[in-house]
Scaffold this active site. Structure first.
Site, PDB file in Angstrom:
ATOM      1  N   GLY A  41     102.981  -4.902  -0.241  1.00 55.72           N
ATOM      2  CA  GLY A  41     104.343  -4.607   0.160  1.00 55.72           C
ATOM      3  C   GLY A  41     104.899  -3.338  -0.452  1.00 55.72           C
ATOM      4  N   ASP A  62      92.305  -1.673  -4.079  1.00 54.05           N
ATOM      5  CA  ASP A  62      92.741  -3.040  -3.800  1.00 54.05           C
ATOM      6  C   ASP A  62      91.506  -3.833  -3.386  1.00 54.05           C
ATOM      7  OD1 ASP A  62      93.946  -5.434  -2.624  1.00 54.05           O
ATOM      8  OD2 ASP A  62      95.815  -4.297  -2.545  1.00 54.05           O
ATOM      9  N   ASP A 134     100.734  -6.732  -8.034  1.00 53.67           N
ATOM     10  CA  ASP A 134     101.647  -7.864  -7.927  1.00 53.67           C
ATOM     11  C   ASP A 134     101.446  -8.897  -9.026  1.00 53.67           C
ATOM     12  OD1 ASP A 134      99.250  -8.974  -7.220  1.00 53.67           O
ATOM     13  OD2 ASP A 134      99.946  -9.837  -5.327  1.00 53.67           O
ATOM     14  N   ASN A 135     100.814  -8.492 -10.137  1.00 52.14           N
ATOM     15  CA  ASN A 135     100.606  -9.462 -11.211  1.00 52.14           C
ATOM     16  C   ASN A 135     100.577  -8.756 -12.561  1.00 52.14           C
ATOM     17  OD1 ASN A 135      97.519  -9.168 -12.111  1.00 52.14           O
ATOM     18  ND2 ASN A 135      97.651  -8.876  -9.890  1.00 52.14           N
ATOM     19  N   MET A 136     100.989  -9.489 -13.585  1.00 55.59           N
ATOM     20  CA  MET A 136     101.126  -8.907 -14.915  1.00 55.59           C
ATOM     21  C   MET A 136      99.809  -8.447 -15.539  1.00 55.59           C
ATOM     22  SD  MET A 136     103.256  -7.903 -17.188  1.00 55.59           S
ATOM     23  CE  MET A 136     104.834  -8.704 -16.846  1.00 55.59           C
ATOM     24  N   CYS A 180     105.461  -1.673 -24.111  1.00 52.77           N
ATOM     25  CA  CYS A 180     106.682  -1.613 -24.929  1.00 52.77           C
ATOM     26  C   CYS A 180     107.794  -2.428 -24.270  1.00 52.77           C
ATOM     27  CB  CYS A 180     107.156  -0.171 -25.095  1.00 52.77           C
ATOM     28  SG  CYS A 180     106.055   0.920 -26.023  1.00 52.77           S
ATOM     29  N   CYS A 193     104.608 -12.530  -4.873  1.00 53.27           N
ATOM     30  CA  CYS A 193     105.239 -12.787  -3.578  1.00 53.27           C
ATOM     31  C   CYS A 193     104.625 -13.991  -2.882  1.00 53.27           C
ATOM     32  CB  CYS A 193     105.109 -11.548  -2.688  1.00 53.27           C
ATOM     33  SG  CYS A 193     105.946 -10.083  -3.338  1.00 53.27           S
ATOM     34  N   CYS A 250     103.842  -0.756 -31.054  1.00 58.08           N
ATOM     35  CA  CYS A 250     103.162  -1.151 -29.822  1.00 58.08           C
ATOM     36  C   CYS A 250     101.644  -1.021 -29.994  1.00 58.08           C
ATOM     37  CB  CYS A 250     103.621  -0.289 -28.642  1.00 58.08           C
ATOM     38  SG  CYS A 250     102.746  -0.637 -27.094  1.00 58.08           S
ATOM     39  N   CYS A 253     100.353   1.946 -27.279  1.00 58.59           N
ATOM     40  CA  CYS A 253     100.680   3.378 -27.309  1.00 58.59           C
ATOM     41  C   CYS A 253     101.108   3.908 -28.675  1.00 58.59           C
ATOM     42  CB  CYS A 253     101.762   3.697 -26.274  1.00 58.59           C
ATOM     43  SG  CYS A 253     103.414   3.058 -26.697  1.00 58.59           S
TER      44      CYS A 253
END
Length: 256
Positions: A41, A62, A134-136, A180, A193, A250, A253
């Site tokens: 999307g 993808d 679409d995912n962490m 961060c 989604c 962090c 980084c």
């Protein structure tokens, strides 16, 4: 560097009238290489707008296939492309849209292992990464890759009727990174989604803004979303803004 052809002058005439872009900016777009991670999307409008704008080489990553439920929001695909890999279907659509650009289809998920094994040479040529995943876990992997490779990153997200936009630039030592903002635990639950739903135009709004920020970056305009989380409420059309600073502790980084 060769100049624009007559066809390119006609195709990009609206850009050439803009003092912020003009011919030098259009040439910069033509010479740019951009990696779009996720052709869903968010990635659909990003790819369409960057191809239309004349970004010279788009890399699409993808590992998914086109499904009927995608067509509600993933506007780069058609009914005739069901069951095809998303990257091959998107590549075909972009070739019809603009024959002056190149598109590389990468039918695999972006992970730290995939970069170590197959994508390292490509990343060495990239100017910009756009996270449309679409995912962490994928977002965190992309962030680590961009910090390691010192690549600027534009991140979008959309779910239900809420969207987010932010960008980081690992070439700047004082820039924050995605970790961060969202420290991630492997056990954390993630929504997308498919599980929570989304209104189609919502991801269109965020994806269009990712494309806008990408064009601004590639033509040397300042990014409005740099280290700035922009939250969009699709119900009220209201925006909220949050400045994000680098976390000195962090684990991703801090050593940069």
């Amino acid at each position: 560097m060769t100049g624009l052809s007559d066809q390119e002058y006609m195709r990009y005439s609206a850009h050439l009238l803009l003092s912020d872009i003009d011919e030098q900016g259009q040439l910069a777009l033509r010479n740019a290489k951009v990696l779009i991670v996720g052709v869903g999307g968010l990635g659909a409008p990003v790819a369409l707008y960057l191809a239309s704008a004349g970004v010279g080489h788009l890399y699409l990553a993808d590992d998914d296939h086109v499904e009927l439920s995608n067509l509600q929001r993933q506007i780069i695909f058609t009914q005739q492309q069901l069951k095809q890999t998303k990257v091959s279907a998107a590549k075909a659509s972009l070739a019809q849209l603009n024959p002056h650009i190149s598109v590389t289809a990468i039918a695999q998920r972006v992970t730290l292992d995939s970069v170590n094994n197959q994508m390292a040479d490509m990343l060495a040529q990239i100017d910009l990464v756009i996270d449309c995943s679409d995912n962490m876990p994928t977002r965190q992997a992309i962030n680590k890759i961009c910090v390691t490779q010192k690549l600027p990153l534009i991140v979008g997200a959309g779910i239900r009727m809420e969207g987010q936009l932010i960008s980081f630039n690992a070439q700047q030592t004082d820039s924050a990174c995605y970790h961060c903002l969202y420290p991630f635990e492997e056990t954390a639950e993630t929504n997308n989604c498919s599980t929570s739903g989304v209104l189609g135009p919502l991801v269109g709004v965020i994806g269009s803004l990712q494309a806008l920020e990408a064009i601004k970056y590639l033509t040397s305009m300042p990014l409005s979303s740099l280290n700035r989380l922009m939250r969009f409420d699709g119900k009220t059309l209201q925006w909220e803004y949050l400045s994000v600073t680098k976390n000195p502790d962090c684990p991703v980084c801090a050593g940069r």
